[in-house]
Write an enzyme that holds these catalytic residues in place. Structure first.
Site, PDB file in Angstrom:
ATOM      1  N   HIS A   1     -28.510  19.525 -68.099  1.00 13.86           N
ATOM      2  CA  HIS A   1     -27.940  20.821 -67.703  1.00 13.86           C
ATOM      3  C   HIS A   1     -28.666  21.354 -66.480  1.00 13.86           C
ATOM      4  O   HIS A   1     -29.862  21.117 -66.292  1.00 13.86           O
ATOM      5  CB  HIS A   1     -27.994  21.835 -68.853  1.00 13.86           C
TER       6      HIS A   1
ATOM      7  N   ASP B   1     -28.354  24.743 -65.455  1.00 11.59           N
ATOM      8  CA  ASP B   1     -28.671  26.167 -65.509  1.00 11.59           C
ATOM      9  C   ASP B   1     -30.113  26.349 -65.972  1.00 11.59           C
ATOM     10  O   ASP B   1     -30.702  25.469 -66.608  1.00 11.59           O
ATOM     11  CB  ASP B   1     -27.706  26.918 -66.428  1.00 11.59           C
TER      12      ASP B   1
ATOM     13  N   ASP C   1     -37.167  21.945 -67.118  1.00  9.35           N
ATOM     14  CA  ASP C   1     -36.016  22.243 -67.972  1.00  9.35           C
ATOM     15  C   ASP C   1     -34.860  22.777 -67.139  1.00  9.35           C
ATOM     16  O   ASP C   1     -34.756  23.975 -66.924  1.00  9.35           O
ATOM     17  CB  ASP C   1     -36.430  23.248 -69.055  1.00  9.35           C
TER      18      ASP C   1
ATOM     19  N   GLU D   1     -26.300  25.661 -70.928  1.00  8.07           N
ATOM     20  CA  GLU D   1     -27.092  25.249 -72.086  1.00  8.07           C
ATOM     21  C   GLU D   1     -28.011  26.364 -72.554  1.00  8.07           C
ATOM     22  O   GLU D   1     -28.230  26.551 -73.763  1.00  8.07           O
ATOM     23  CB  GLU D   1     -27.910  24.000 -71.733  1.00  8.07           C
ATOM     24  N   GLU D   2     -28.577  27.113 -71.609  1.00  4.86           N
ATOM     25  CA  GLU D   2     -29.554  28.140 -71.955  1.00  4.86           C
ATOM     26  C   GLU D   2     -28.949  29.313 -72.723  1.00  4.86           C
ATOM     27  O   GLU D   2     -29.676  30.123 -73.292  1.00  4.86           O
ATOM     28  CB  GLU D   2     -30.264  28.650 -70.698  1.00  4.86           C
TER      29      GLU D   2
ATOM     30  N   ASP E   1     -29.655  12.955 -74.383  1.00  2.00           N
ATOM     31  CA  ASP E   1     -29.844  14.264 -73.768  1.00  2.00           C
ATOM     32  C   ASP E   1     -31.338  14.541 -73.650  1.00  2.00           C
ATOM     33  O   ASP E   1     -32.169  13.754 -74.106  1.00  2.00           O
ATOM     34  CB  ASP E   1     -29.150  15.332 -74.631  1.00  2.00           C
TER      35      ASP E   1
ATOM     36  N   HIS F   1     -39.855  27.596 -69.654  1.00  2.05           N
ATOM     37  CA  HIS F   1     -39.362  28.981 -69.786  1.00  2.05           C
ATOM     38  C   HIS F   1     -40.460  30.000 -69.494  1.00  2.05           C
ATOM     39  O   HIS F   1     -40.260  31.195 -69.722  1.00  2.05           O
ATOM     40  CB  HIS F   1     -38.807  29.254 -71.196  1.00  2.05           C
TER      41      HIS F   1
END
Length: 503
Positions: A132, A134, A167, A201-202, A228, A472
């Site tokens: 992903h 995003d 991420d 995804e987030e 994934d 994050h």
């Protein structure tokens, strides 16, 4: 005389009972020792890559990818879709062969599904690589704490800094680099290969990965396996193990957040009663904390310890090799540490509490949101029943929040797909221990379980304990030293499902 005979008999019985007990203990000691010694240390990979392909643009392209602020927000109206469109344009300009030779379908305008068609009709089911693009926000007070701006993609001190470095833009660029290079060298797949790049995804992946899976299902596509993001190569993180450990997620925990609300008599703070909505809620949260759901060693966790056990000292090896005897003791030991407790039980985490708006008014209502990460073998329904029975008070109501998911099905650690992933890891990380495990977090992977026989979770990068808080968090960064390994891993995995085209 009779008493003497009885005493003699009793002495004889006790003697033989003692001998029998000693024999049983000796036999038990032998069984325990044999089981312990049978745990052999995993050997380093014998398939180490000898001719490395270089990916000279990997760092530059990842830096550029990070600089495009594809930030997901809980409120859809706050998402700047122009940045997502810009990111798609960036991929198109940087990877021309992919965009000329693969079939591209845009899902809900912002998610990308590429199909790399098999060179001839194949009975083999397809495979899907998911990632992903995003990212979560980097804003507010934390901005001042970043060593480098979160969306500059700056390189410093051997690291590439920025939101998405871990991420998950590193996987996006790694996959694209690998496929572009394979196309340059004339490789074509022996089965259909799909690249699925989600844009949300987030915030749950419902418009991205979920919609991609629904599209493939409508097209009649079934997959042999999906890979994934998820677990990684850990360094110094697994207690008692000195070697790096590559973890392949066979399943991921489910999740649900439950809003717990209670009403009680309110009033002026000068005349408090014996209980209030706040005290009732506090006691209920404590009951949940002190009465957790039953722990268990799920198959992926049991397999994980069987793999790493040989690297540990004699006592841990003894316990792991003989879980038929020591499972209760082992579970209690794991429950004593929050990081290991999380892989053997459904966790309970109060995250939001709301009550009262004025300092001299006792509120008539209080509510808390409690997040549960659900162990495979348990369900959301089990969690709801547990909450109701533990609190056991008709004044309370319980409501699931809008996003939730049961634990994902267990994928096989014996399949050819798992062996392909394992071999590809061994070629790039030859000295690591490779072990199946359970993923605590959630990812887009869960959306593909209905169309894929097996779904695995692994990102080819090395993380140390200090790196975990950067995901994050502040100063998210990735080591330049290991950057080449990311596309190399995907290249090896794809090569095992392709043939060199002969003109």
């Amino acid at each position: 005389m009779i008493n003497q005979q009885n005493n003699y008999r009793m002495t004889k019985i006790l003697k033989w009972a003692g001998i029998l007990l000693l024999a049983i203990l000796a036999l038990l000691a032998v069984v325990l020792t044999v089981n312990t010694l049978s745990l052999e240390k995993p050997k380093p990979s014998e398939t180490q890559e000898t001719q490395l392909w270089e990916f000279p643009q990997m760092a530059k392209r990842l830096s550029k990818a990070i600089s495009i602020e594809t930030v997901s927000q809980d409120e859809p109206t706050e998402i700047d879709t122009t940045k997502f469109i810009a990111f798609m344009g960036f991929l198109e300009s940087e990877y021309p062969l992919i965009h000329s030779e693969l079939e591209l379908t845009k899902i809900n305008e912002l998610s990308l599904l590429y199909r790399w068609e098999a060179f001839e009709h194949s009975e083999k089911k397809g495979l899907l690589l998911a990632a992903h693009y995003d990212v979560v926000p980097a804003e507010g007070y934390s901005l001042a704490q970043w060593s480098h701006p979160p969306f500059a993609g700056e390189i410093a001190d051997g690291y590439l800094y920025g939101r998405g470095a871990l991420d998950n833009k590193q996987s996006v660029i790694g996959v694209m680099e690998a496929v572009e290079r394979l196309l340059e060298r004339g490789y074509v797949p022996n089965r259909d290969i799909y690249l699925a790049l989600g844009h949300d995804e987030e915030i749950g992946g419902m418009m991205g990965a979920r919609a991609i899976a629904d599209h493939l299902e409508k097209e009649g596509v079934t997959l042999e396996f999906t890979l994934d993001e998820g677990l990684v190569v850990t360094r110094g993180i697994v207690p008692g193990v000195e070697r790096d450990v590559a973890l392949i997620g066979l399943s991921e925990k489910g999740f649900v957040s439950v809003k717990i609300t209670v009403q009680a008599e309110g009033g002026h703070s000068a005349f408090p009663g014996e209980e209030s909505a706040i005290t009732l809620l506090s006691e209920a949260i404590l009951r949940l904390q002190n009465n957790q759901m039953n722990p268990s060693l799920t198959p992926p966790v049991r397999a994980f310890f069987q793999k790493i056990g040989p690297e540990m000292g004699f006592v841990p090896r003894l316990i792991i090799a003989n879980l038929w005897l020591f499972e209760g003791l082992f579970l209690n030991n794991l429950l004593g540490n929050p990081s290991t407790a999380s892989i053997v039980r459904t966790t309970t985490a109060p995250t939001i509490v709301r009550a009262g708006t004025k300092e001299n008014v006792i509120p008539g209502q209080a509510e808390a949101t409690v997040n549960f990460r659900i162990l495979p073998g348990q369900t959301i329904e089990d969690v709801m029943n547990h909450i109701e029975s533990t609190i056991n008070d008709p004044r309370f109501t319980f409501e699931k929040t809008k996003l939730y998911s049961d634990p994902s099905p267990l994928s096989s650690a014996e399949s050819e797909a798992y062996q392909q992933i394992k071999r590809s890891i061994g070629k790039v990380f030859p000295e690591v221990i490779i072990a199946p495990s359970l993923m605590n977090a959630v990812a887009d992977a869960r959306h593909y379980t209905e169309i894929s026989a097996d779904v695995y979770r692994f990102a080819p990068m090395v993380l140390e304990s200090e790196d975990l808080n950067r995901i994050h968090g502040i100063d998210e960064r990735i080591s330049l030293k290991g950057l080449q390994k990311i596309p190399s891993f995907y290249k090896n995995l794809l090569k095992s499902n392709s043939v060199r085209k002969i003109d």
